[in-house]
Design a protein around this motif. Structure first.
Motif, PDB file in Angstrom:
ATOM      1  N   GLN A  45       0.812  -1.221   0.000  1.00  0.00           N
ATOM      2  CA  GLN A  45       0.000   0.000   0.000  1.00  0.00           C
ATOM      3  C   GLN A  45       0.848   1.275   0.000  1.00  0.00           C
ATOM      4  O   GLN A  45       0.459   2.280  -0.571  1.00  0.00           O
ATOM      5  N   ASN A  71      -5.055   2.457  -7.054  1.00  0.00           N
ATOM      6  CA  ASN A  71      -5.547   1.990  -5.757  1.00  0.00           C
ATOM      7  C   ASN A  71      -6.986   1.543  -5.929  1.00  0.00           C
ATOM      8  O   ASN A  71      -7.829   2.308  -6.381  1.00  0.00           O
ATOM      9  N   THR A  72      -7.275   0.288  -5.575  1.00  0.00           N
ATOM     10  CA  THR A  72      -8.622  -0.248  -5.702  1.00  0.00           C
ATOM     11  C   THR A  72      -9.191  -0.479  -4.306  1.00  0.00           C
ATOM     12  O   THR A  72      -8.568  -1.164  -3.492  1.00  0.00           O
ATOM     13  N   LYS A  73     -10.351   0.090  -4.034  1.00  0.00           N
ATOM     14  CA  LYS A  73     -10.979  -0.114  -2.731  1.00  0.00           C
ATOM     15  C   LYS A  73     -11.581  -1.514  -2.668  1.00  0.00           C
ATOM     16  O   LYS A  73     -12.137  -2.000  -3.650  1.00  0.00           O
ATOM     17  N   LYS A  75     -14.129  -4.488  -1.923  1.00  0.00           N
ATOM     18  CA  LYS A  75     -15.587  -4.576  -1.969  1.00  0.00           C
ATOM     19  C   LYS A  75     -16.126  -5.160  -0.667  1.00  0.00           C
ATOM     20  O   LYS A  75     -15.471  -5.968  -0.022  1.00  0.00           O
ATOM     21  N   ARG A  85     -15.294  -7.704   4.322  1.00  0.00           N
ATOM     22  CA  ARG A  85     -14.796  -6.723   3.377  1.00  0.00           C
ATOM     23  C   ARG A  85     -13.482  -7.218   2.803  1.00  0.00           C
ATOM     24  O   ARG A  85     -12.618  -7.685   3.543  1.00  0.00           O
ATOM     25  N   ASN A  88      -8.164  -3.606   0.506  1.00  0.00           N
ATOM     26  CA  ASN A  88      -7.825  -2.637  -0.527  1.00  0.00           C
ATOM     27  C   ASN A  88      -6.579  -3.150  -1.238  1.00  0.00           C
ATOM     28  O   ASN A  88      -5.707  -3.748  -0.616  1.00  0.00           O
ATOM     29  N   ARG A  90      -3.408  -2.256  -4.074  1.00  0.00           N
ATOM     30  CA  ARG A  90      -2.650  -1.283  -4.856  1.00  0.00           C
ATOM     31  C   ARG A  90      -1.991  -2.058  -5.989  1.00  0.00           C
ATOM     32  O   ARG A  90      -1.228  -2.993  -5.753  1.00  0.00           O
TER      33      ARG A  90
END
Length: 109
Positions: A45, A71-73, A75, A85, A88, A90
């Motif tokens: 990250q 950067n992908t959050k 889901k 969840r 995240n 990168r």
């Protein structure tokens, strides 16, 4: 004192070995590889573009043309009643100079 965004900065080799978490092999990553000679990696990250470039050049002995970072959050996913969840992520798209190649498959070409 060296600045964090200095491209000529010397990086700790132990840190560089940890920067690249895993190669990403997906349909989108394969398309990028064919279209623009880019390889996709999951990275730490807090990894910088310069660190990623240095890590790829060190580990694969190739010349890097450029690095793009996404950067992908993560889901939100449900498993029955419980809500979880995903992490995240990168991603680094590493563009290689013409004639350079990284074989991630492991099979002989």
């Amino acid at each position: 004192m060296s600045h964090a965004n200095n491209p000529n900065q010397k990086f700790d080799e132990g840190r560089l070995m940890q920067v690249l978490v895993a190669p990403i092999v997906s349909e989108k990553a394969t398309m990028a590889a064919e279209k623009s000679n880019a390889v996709t990696f999951k990275v730490l990250q807090d990894a910088t573009k310069y660190e990623i470039k240095a890590a790829v050049e060190l580990m694969f002995k190739v010349e890097v043309k450029g690095v793009s970072v996404v950067n992908t959050k993560g889901k939100t996913k449900r498993f029955g009643k419980s809500v979880g969840r995903r992490d995240n992520v990168r991603k680094a798209y590493v563009m290689l100079k013409p004639g350079q190649e990284i074989n991630l498959g492991g099979e002989a070409a």
